[in-house]
Write an enzyme that holds these catalytic residues in place. Structure first.
Site, PDB file in Angstrom:
ATOM      1  N   HIS A  71      15.136  -6.170 -46.136  1.00 36.22           N
ATOM      2  CA  HIS A  71      16.041  -5.994 -47.288  1.00 36.22           C
ATOM      3  C   HIS A  71      17.095  -7.100 -47.297  1.00 36.22           C
ATOM      4  CE1 HIS A  71      18.599  -3.356 -50.008  1.00 36.22           C
ATOM      5  NE2 HIS A  71      19.502  -4.205 -49.538  1.00 36.22           N
ATOM      6  N   GLU A  72      17.761  -7.288 -46.155  1.00 39.99           N
ATOM      7  CA  GLU A  72      18.820  -8.302 -46.080  1.00 39.99           C
ATOM      8  C   GLU A  72      18.244  -9.719 -46.150  1.00 39.99           C
ATOM      9  OE1 GLU A  72      21.781  -7.523 -46.476  1.00 39.99           O
ATOM     10  OE2 GLU A  72      21.670  -5.374 -46.083  1.00 39.99           O
ATOM     11  N   HIS A  75      17.704 -10.642 -49.759  1.00 41.11           N
ATOM     12  CA  HIS A  75      18.957 -11.093 -50.387  1.00 41.11           C
ATOM     13  C   HIS A  75      19.226 -12.553 -50.032  1.00 41.11           C
ATOM     14  CE1 HIS A  75      20.145  -7.285 -51.976  1.00 41.11           C
ATOM     15  NE2 HIS A  75      20.482  -6.724 -50.820  1.00 41.11           N
TER      16      HIS A  75
END
Length: 206
Positions: A71-72, A75
């Protein structure tokens, strides 16, 4: 005239960022372990000293932990694609809250954020925010066929990634949903509606 650098060459990780990613990965693994195993303040001492804790922690690190890391990373990849200097920074207070929440029977998984600097359009900022929850939805799709077959680890991976996607699409505070909604109400509804509904459904079977 020099060639522009490739995305891979611009995607670097500093020592502090790697430390924050590791701490957040472990803390979320512990938080989800406490949550899924129904550990309480009165049972924590016996549970942490058992083999069951190590098995459950490994399962959480492979599901919640990987879901968080990707997820990170999503980003960061999109931010760097748009020319940003980007790095993950852990929020130690929120990590402590996540662990305590797991003990209390609820989860608030906001371990930190990818911070970036540089000029962005509202669309670019929205796409950076959207990348994280969409990654969790993709992981949920990957886990789903194995979960249908009754594999416990796959079910945990499916439910955790649905929870991460739905939670992060809420349009409040520092969560991704707020940036997506500011950019496009249509995109927000198309992603948030199924994400939140699927997360709610996952909670019923946790």
């Amino acid at each position: 005239m020099s060639r522009p650098q490739s995305l891979a060459s611009r995607l670097t990780f500093g020592t502090e960022e790697l430390k924050d990613l590791l701490l957040a990965w472990v803390a979320l693994g512990v938080a989800f372990t406490f949550f899924y195993e129904r550990v309480t303040a009165t049972s924590i001492a016996a549970f942490v000293g058992s083999q069951a804790f190590l098995v459950a922690l490994a399962a959480s690190l492979l599901t919640a932990g990987i879901g968080f890391l990707l997820h990170e990373l999503a980003h960061k990849v999109v931010a760097v694609h748009y020319g940003q200097i980007a790095a993950f920074r852990a929020d130690y207070g929120m990590l402590a809250l996540a662990v305590l929440g797991g003990l209390a029977g609820f989860l608030f998984a906001a371990p930190g954020a990818v911070v970036h600097r540089g000029r962005l359009t509202e669309r670019q900022n929205g796409l950076i925010a959207l990348a994280g929850p969409v990654t969790n939805l993709v992981l949920a799709v990957i886990f789903a066929p194995l979960a249908v077959l009754g594999i416990d680890l796959a079910w945990r991976g499916l439910s955790i990634n649905l929870l991460l996607a739905g939670f992060n699409m809420l349009p409040v505070g520092p969560l991704d949903g707020k940036s997506v909604l500011s950019w496009s109400k249509l995109v927000y509804v198309l992603v948030a509606a199924p994400s939140v509904l699927l997360a709610a459904a996952a909670l019923l079977y946790v």
